[in-house]
Every structure is written in structure tokens, then in C-alpha cells.
Scaffold this motif. Structure first.
Motif, PDB file in Angstrom:
ATOM      1  N   UNK A 113     -46.464 -18.609 -18.948  1.00 43.57           N
ATOM      2  CA  UNK A 113     -47.543 -19.286 -18.728  1.00 43.57           C
ATOM      3  C   UNK A 113     -48.569 -18.634 -19.815  1.00 43.57           C
ATOM      4  N   UNK A 114     -49.777 -18.789 -19.944  1.00 42.39           N
ATOM      5  CA  UNK A 114     -50.830 -18.603 -21.042  1.00 42.39           C
ATOM      6  C   UNK A 114     -52.335 -18.621 -20.496  1.00 42.39           C
ATOM      7  N   UNK A 115     -53.229 -17.648 -20.970  1.00 41.38           N
ATOM      8  CA  UNK A 115     -54.439 -17.998 -20.717  1.00 41.38           C
ATOM      9  C   UNK A 115     -55.288 -17.981 -21.871  1.00 41.38           C
TER      10      UNK A 115
ATOM     11  N   UNK B  18     -53.584 -18.349 -27.263  1.00 36.52           N
ATOM     12  CA  UNK B  18     -52.861 -18.802 -26.104  1.00 36.52           C
ATOM     13  C   UNK B  18     -51.574 -18.000 -26.015  1.00 36.52           C
ATOM     14  N   UNK B  19     -51.450 -16.611 -26.083  1.00 38.41           N
ATOM     15  CA  UNK B  19     -50.325 -16.114 -26.026  1.00 38.41           C
ATOM     16  C   UNK B  19     -49.562 -16.414 -24.944  1.00 38.41           C
ATOM     17  N   UNK B  20     -48.096 -16.373 -25.344  1.00 43.41           N
ATOM     18  CA  UNK B  20     -47.373 -16.607 -23.797  1.00 43.41           C
ATOM     19  C   UNK B  20     -47.107 -15.235 -23.032  1.00 43.41           C
TER      20      UNK B  20
ATOM     21  N   UNK C  25     -46.981 -11.309 -15.867  1.00 41.33           N
ATOM     22  CA  UNK C  25     -48.030 -11.241 -16.626  1.00 41.33           C
ATOM     23  C   UNK C  25     -47.905 -10.458 -18.076  1.00 41.33           C
ATOM     24  N   UNK C  26     -46.688  -9.749 -18.235  1.00 40.05           N
ATOM     25  CA  UNK C  26     -46.760  -9.149 -19.532  1.00 40.05           C
ATOM     26  C   UNK C  26     -46.714 -10.037 -20.705  1.00 40.05           C
ATOM     27  N   UNK C  27     -47.187  -9.889 -21.888  1.00 43.39           N
ATOM     28  CA  UNK C  27     -47.059 -10.720 -23.154  1.00 43.39           C
ATOM     29  C   UNK C  27     -45.712 -10.720 -23.422  1.00 43.39           C
ATOM     30  N   UNK C  28     -45.168 -11.913 -24.196  1.00 48.83           N
ATOM     31  CA  UNK C  28     -43.722 -11.990 -24.367  1.00 48.83           C
ATOM     32  C   UNK C  28     -43.744 -12.862 -25.737  1.00 48.83           C
TER      33      UNK C  28
ATOM     34  N   UNK D 157     -35.381 -13.814 -23.182  1.00 51.34           N
ATOM     35  CA  UNK D 157     -35.021 -13.243 -22.069  1.00 51.34           C
ATOM     36  C   UNK D 157     -36.155 -12.750 -21.376  1.00 51.34           C
ATOM     37  N   UNK D 158     -37.185 -12.431 -21.896  1.00 47.50           N
ATOM     38  CA  UNK D 158     -38.403 -11.924 -21.269  1.00 47.50           C
ATOM     39  C   UNK D 158     -39.371 -13.150 -20.776  1.00 47.50           C
ATOM     40  N   UNK D 159     -38.932 -14.372 -20.932  1.00 49.40           N
ATOM     41  CA  UNK D 159     -39.524 -15.218 -20.354  1.00 49.40           C
ATOM     42  C   UNK D 159     -39.142 -15.606 -18.988  1.00 49.40           C
TER      43      UNK D 159
END
Length: 93
Positions: free
Chosen positions: A26-28, A41-43, A49-52, A58-60
Motif C-alpha cells: 500500500x502507499x500514501x 508514493x513509497x510502498x 505500515x513499515x516502508x518496504x 518478502x517484506x511485502x
């Protein structure tokens, strides 16, 4: 965020099953400093909610996790990570 910007809402029902199997995020939208009308629009991982980064799929999360997080109202959009398994895409923004 600029209230005049209209972000396109995802049509979750129209996403092909093969694409749903990919890693999802997701992104904001965050306005870029000094660049009116441009956004970062960082994933982010949909479960926490952590940045990936695209170098760590594997962090998605899963498609379902991204959909639930987006529908919760805290995010502007969703994104899929293409992992080199034959699916290609074009980013038009």
C-alpha cells in the motif's frame, strides 16, 4: 495533501488471479518538497505500515492484506511488485 487531486481507486474485482499472486503493498501520497503537484508514493507493508523496498519482496504483503489495509482508509493506493516471473507492466503516472 492537495485536496484537488483525485486518486484513482483500484477496481479489486478486475485484477487477474495471476497478478494477485504477486507481492503487494500500500502507499500514501506525500507531496514532494519544492515540487508542486508531485508526490512520493513509497510502498509500505500492508500488515504493519513499515516502508518496504523492491529489493525485498518478502517484506511485502499479500493481495488480500493490501486490499484490507487500503479499504481501512489509511492509504492512498495499492501497488504490486513484479518479480521477474514473466509478468510485465507499464507505470503511467
Amino acid at each position: 495533501m492537495d485536496e484537488n487531486v483525485q486518486w484513482i481507486k483500484p477496481n479489486f474485482e478486475a485484477i487477474p488471479a495471476e497478478l494477485k499472486q504477486q507481492p503487494w503493498a500500500v502507499w500514501t501520497a506525500v507531496p514532494r518538497s519544492g515540487k508542486p503537484g508531485k508526490y512520493n508514493k513509497a510502498p509500505r507493508c500492508p500488515s504493519d505500515g513499515r516502508m518496504v523496498g523492491t529489493n525485498k519482496p518478502e517484506l511485502f504483503g499479500t493481495f488480500d492484506e493490501a486490499r484490507v489495509a487500503y479499504e481501512g482508509g489509511d492509504y492512498t493506493g495499492v501497488g504490486v511488485l513484479l518479480t521477474g516471473n514473466g509478468i510485465i507492466g507499464v507505470d503511467i503516472d
